[in-house]
Design an enzyme around this catalytic site. Sequence first.
Site, PDB file in Angstrom:
ATOM      1  N   SER A  13       0.826  -1.199   0.000  1.00  0.00           N
ATOM      2  CA  SER A  13       0.000   0.000   0.000  1.00  0.00           C
ATOM      3  C   SER A  13       0.868   1.261   0.000  1.00  0.00           C
ATOM      4  O   SER A  13       1.617   1.490  -0.950  1.00  0.00           O
ATOM      5  CB  SER A  13      -0.962  -0.038   1.196  1.00  0.00           C
ATOM      6  OG  SER A  13      -2.006   0.889   1.050  1.00  0.00           O
ATOM      7  N   LEU A  66     -12.500  -0.714   5.448  1.00  0.00           N
ATOM      8  CA  LEU A  66     -12.477  -0.429   4.020  1.00  0.00           C
ATOM      9  C   LEU A  66     -11.523  -1.371   3.292  1.00  0.00           C
ATOM     10  O   LEU A  66     -11.798  -1.810   2.169  1.00  0.00           O
ATOM     11  CB  LEU A  66     -12.057   1.031   3.791  1.00  0.00           C
ATOM     12  CG  LEU A  66     -11.966   1.504   2.334  1.00  0.00           C
ATOM     13  CD1 LEU A  66     -13.325   1.398   1.643  1.00  0.00           C
ATOM     14  CD2 LEU A  66     -11.460   2.943   2.275  1.00  0.00           C
ATOM     15  N   ASP A 102     -10.041  -5.978  -3.863  1.00  0.00           N
ATOM     16  CA  ASP A 102      -9.462  -4.800  -3.209  1.00  0.00           C
ATOM     17  C   ASP A 102     -10.296  -3.563  -3.558  1.00  0.00           C
ATOM     18  O   ASP A 102     -10.459  -3.230  -4.729  1.00  0.00           O
ATOM     19  CB  ASP A 102      -8.013  -4.615  -3.678  1.00  0.00           C
ATOM     20  CG  ASP A 102      -7.244  -3.601  -2.852  1.00  0.00           C
ATOM     21  OD1 ASP A 102      -7.873  -2.774  -2.168  1.00  0.00           O
ATOM     22  OD2 ASP A 102      -6.003  -3.654  -2.895  1.00  0.00           O
ATOM     23  N   HIS A 145      -7.311  -5.984   0.367  1.00  0.00           N
ATOM     24  CA  HIS A 145      -6.157  -5.090   0.363  1.00  0.00           C
ATOM     25  C   HIS A 145      -4.977  -5.645   1.160  1.00  0.00           C
ATOM     26  O   HIS A 145      -3.888  -5.065   1.107  1.00  0.00           O
ATOM     27  CB  HIS A 145      -6.569  -3.727   0.932  1.00  0.00           C
ATOM     28  CG  HIS A 145      -5.594  -2.634   0.684  1.00  0.00           C
ATOM     29  ND1 HIS A 145      -5.259  -2.204  -0.585  1.00  0.00           N
ATOM     30  CD2 HIS A 145      -4.855  -1.885   1.543  1.00  0.00           C
ATOM     31  CE1 HIS A 145      -4.372  -1.228  -0.494  1.00  0.00           C
ATOM     32  NE2 HIS A 145      -4.101  -1.009   0.772  1.00  0.00           N
TER      33      HIS A 145
END
Length: 246
Positions: free
Chosen positions: A72, A137, A198, A226
């Site tokens: 990320s 999320l 994702d 993710h």
Amino acid sequence: MGPDLVLLHGWGFHSGVWAPLVDCLSTRFRLTLVDLPGHGGSDPLAQGRRLAAVAEAVIKAAPSQACWLGWSLGGLVALQAAIAFPRQVSKLVLVASTPRFVTAVDWPYGVVPEVFADFSVALQNDSAGTLKRFVWLQTRGAERAKAVAQVLLAHFNAPYRPGIEGLEDGLALLQDSDLRVELETIPCPTLAIMGQRDLLVPPKVGAWLSAHLPQGQVFMIPRAGHAPFLSHGQVFKDIVSNFLRA
């Protein structure tokens, strides 16, 4: 013992997030686990909202000519390092990462700017709650979402909880950075590991990376979100090991 491998975590976390992988990877690589500026045991940078400054700080903590793996935000930093210091990065693994995290007129493969803007405002009032929202999320809709979320949330109770300055700086990097043009200059072999479900880095980013990285390849993990290194650990370790030792 294999080559040096630098591991960079994502926004809001610290190097401890790699704990489930350390035992396996340490038998194959010499690991360097780095806390990004303002995260974990690392102090914030005076220029913490400049991606180039963050990458330069991490380079100073990394072995020369190492392989780099970034998740990320960590992947964004690793990309910048490979662009600015090409002789220092021998191979690159991007995990659920992208050269640009927010959408634009010419870039539909991200989250709308308002999402990060809302997180920025919320940090001022409830940083712990904002981090929890970010975890949900990352995991929503993916396989083993609840279990992965619990693992990620546990890191917020660790001694090295990030301060507001580090969180704000990191969020600004996610909001403002755009490496799409510079990415095409990266000379080293690069592997992008994507999660099919994702919500932060859409799967179509993988096809774009494959087309624009000079030595790029992509591995899509079905049903992953993710954090594929947590939801699909064995698959992830095998992919990384095969790529880096090839």
